[in-house]
Design an enzyme around this catalytic site. Sequence first.
Site, PDB file in Angstrom:
ATOM      1  N   CYS A  85      24.672   2.558  -4.305  1.00 23.27           N
ATOM      2  CA  CYS A  85      23.491   2.641  -5.159  1.00 23.27           C
ATOM      3  C   CYS A  85      23.840   3.301  -6.488  1.00 23.27           C
ATOM      4  CB  CYS A  85      22.361   3.359  -4.442  1.00 23.27           C
ATOM      5  SG  CYS A  85      20.755   3.093  -5.226  1.00 23.27           S
ATOM      6  N   HIS A 195      21.724  -0.038   0.024  1.00 25.66           N
ATOM      7  CA  HIS A 195      22.045   1.108   0.882  1.00 25.66           C
ATOM      8  C   HIS A 195      22.491   0.635   2.253  1.00 25.66           C
ATOM      9  CE1 HIS A 195      20.422   4.419  -1.594  1.00 25.66           C
ATOM     10  NE2 HIS A 195      19.646   3.481  -2.093  1.00 25.66           N
ATOM     11  N   GLU A 197      23.529   2.405   4.623  1.00 25.71           N
ATOM     12  CA  GLU A 197      23.101   3.376   5.636  1.00 25.71           C
ATOM     13  C   GLU A 197      21.639   3.200   6.017  1.00 25.71           C
ATOM     14  OE1 GLU A 197      23.472   3.931   2.520  1.00 25.71           O
ATOM     15  OE2 GLU A 197      22.022   5.403   1.751  1.00 25.71           O
TER      16      GLU A 197
END
Lengths: 214, 252, 420
Positions: A85, A195, A197
């Site tokens: 990001c 992202h 994650e």
Amino acid sequence: MVQSSRITVVNYGLGNLGSIANMLKKIGAQVEIVSNKNEVEKAKKLILPGVGAFDAGMSKIRSANLYSTLDNLVRVEKIPVLGICLGMQLLAEGSEEGEQDGFGWIPCRIRRFDFGNLNESDKLKIPHMGWNTINIKENKPIFHKLDREDTQFYFVHSFHAPFDPAHNFSYATTFYGYEFASVIGRNNVIGTQFHPEKSHKFGMQLLRNFVENY
Amino acid sequence: MLMTRVIPVLLLKNGALVKTVKFGRHSYIGDPVNAIRIYNELEVDELVFLDIMASQGQKSINYELLRKIADECFMPLCYGGGVSHINEIGKILELGFEKISLNTWALKDPNLITKAAQKYGSQSIVVSIDIRSGLFGKRRVYTRASTKNPGDPLTWAKNAETSGAGEILLNSVDRDGTWSGYDIDLITEITANLSIPVIALGGAGSLQDLSDAVVKGGASAVAAGSMFVYQKKGMGVLINYPSKNQLKDFLN
Amino acid sequence: MARLLKSKISVLYNVMCTKNIFNDEPTWQEHWQHRYEQRQKLRICQRCVFDETIKGIGFDKDGVCNYCRLQEDLESQFPGGQKGWEDIIRISEEARKSGRNRPYDVIVGVSGGADSSYMLHLAKVELGLRPLAVHFDNTWNSTIATNNIKKVTTALDIDLYTHVVDNQEFDDSCKAFLKAGVPDLDIQTDLGLAATLNKAAIRFGIKYVFEGHSFRSEGICPSGLYYMDSKYIESIQKKYGTRKLTSLPHMWLSSQLKWMLFNRLKKIRPLWYIDYQKENCKAMLSEKYGWEWYGGHHLENRITAFLHTYFHPRRWDNDLRCIGYSGLIRSGQMNREEALTLLRKPPSVDLEIIELVKKRLSLTDEQFVSLMQLPKRSFREFKTYKRTFERMRPFFYLMAKWERIPWSFYMKYTAKDGAI
């Protein structure tokens, strides 16, 4: 089989470190979160997270005394680095969002989403927020097992790297009003605008690829 | 292509999940950590947690529980309930939440939205607006806060946008827990006049309802409570989420 | 006082420093290998895989154990085939008659597992009944189980009634049982389900309750393995718990008597009547309803999975798989050699479930290990209904005959200790 290489996640004051570390642990990688220059310079493989504004990111890196360490790791030691990001945006030369220079490891400039050329009805909301798909342009190990139709990732950003077909640093693009580069890279450096994650099994596969294939 | 987000909204009360009807009649749903684990494995797009007791000022924010919840999730999380100070926002984001929902305290002082957006980015700040019909069916902003009249829903929504909110979570109290469909008129009125995304909440009972909120109402994302915690209207608790194919058919 | 403190520190030190079967997987694997080698010297049934360590076991002149003979008895009582099918049709007719003017004919207890999912199909599709699916949610459901319930009830258009226990109460009771040092973990779920089925039956005015047990696939549970009753749960809670259990449905004796005598609820186990071939049924469920297998019997619930894959094997040296395998061998659904091969390796455990247990019960690694190493105790050291059940044996015989309680309850709970 997961390589037992240590993944260093840099804590410079911005970013969702806990989630990244959680996902890395889930895939069996050895994770360390570090903020100190002396610890960062020992990294063998590194993740640069980040959420927020471009200048805030670069300022924090400089004030944490990490700029030259990171630059050295990339240009001289040539360790694999993954930017996420804002972390991806900092890999570039600079951004329309701020005044400061980025690391310049990837030769492009980050731009704001601009739907000026579109019809009124096609204009989209900013930030680009939600789940979107990617079009893989360069067949890189980071995309192993991700070239499926249902592959999607979570995005939340107002600025993006441009897609430039003339150059090969746009590893994958995403469509939001127009095509922009959602994954960029050059040599040992990769960046994802989305992202991993926060992207369930797709993000897990991408991080697994970074851990195992770089 | 950007998918429409479909978001379960979970209500926390004293460490347990509950569901309401028109903001009352709390029914017990189950353990938050196990429910989160299930939603995570069902690969939901995003999750919103609202702590009812913290929101009413009766309890403080349960950071320990939020940490346990964040540990389980590989998708974006939003927390709301009693957030009144910028430090609280920072603490929750650090635990692993992406977004904070502000409601009562934003109404008391919209400056909180501005400060939070400046420090953490607008994309992290959701302003939650509860709407209830008053006398003669006129819709008003519903709040327990003893504040000056926040004005009609659209005025407050626009104010929140100007103050720096990244999204609006628009909740119809009248439709909450009723399975009767979203308040499309309300949603349309707000989405037509804002440029930030609006998440519709309150009344969803079917996949068609989710679709209507987007197609007819202009919502950028759809949220639901009852639909994702009960097997059917009036029947037993069952944590569930539509399959990818169902979402594709109805929303994308 | 100083000596007590010193001994506590010493235990903690040992727990922290020593690698043992509760904190080190290689140590556990080694332990199992040694256990397996020792067990080769023991007498084992010639037909199933029970060995002489099973409580109450005896071998006849053919080397076949009494549990095998017991299953043979059940087999002759419930032969399956045409006769069994006719019996279950007759029962369905009775259920249908009693369900007239009511929204449902029969209650079916569901867990998301194979047996109960199949029962929904059997009840609705093959027997033409109007079932109400009833689920006891102990807040430890796996995603697969929850999804299975959704898929099957949606596809068959069956309503679902759920009782969800308060998560904090349930966890507190589990922790109390661990602190008590007894093997009877998760009996709250078994009793909770039984009570929920009864309560749902009364609420909706239904007389017939279908339970998903199958002796052919689950075998006969050896006596003394674990014990359950609500008085037992309360006495453990009083001594080791920290909160009142207000949301856990209880099977008080008074309630049981009421359900048996006044409400006259009939408890039927349909899978006892039919030729239930588990693998075929699993395949049918997957094909028709998208049902998913969760890796092992009882593994659809996370606390039950903890019980079967970790708690019993490691703390109590009980491999519960041999019960199901023996049942399948006796009914010709599994090969004895295959079972013996599977039993060579320890039960496969998902270590994340262990972490979840520690997380939910707020236990550090050290606290968890010390709970696993407490002196072993039994239900006999606490207040339970056992003596009462034994004294009421003739009464419960009648209840079993009139299908008000399962035969297995009569056989295990009313017999004096040591007898089956």
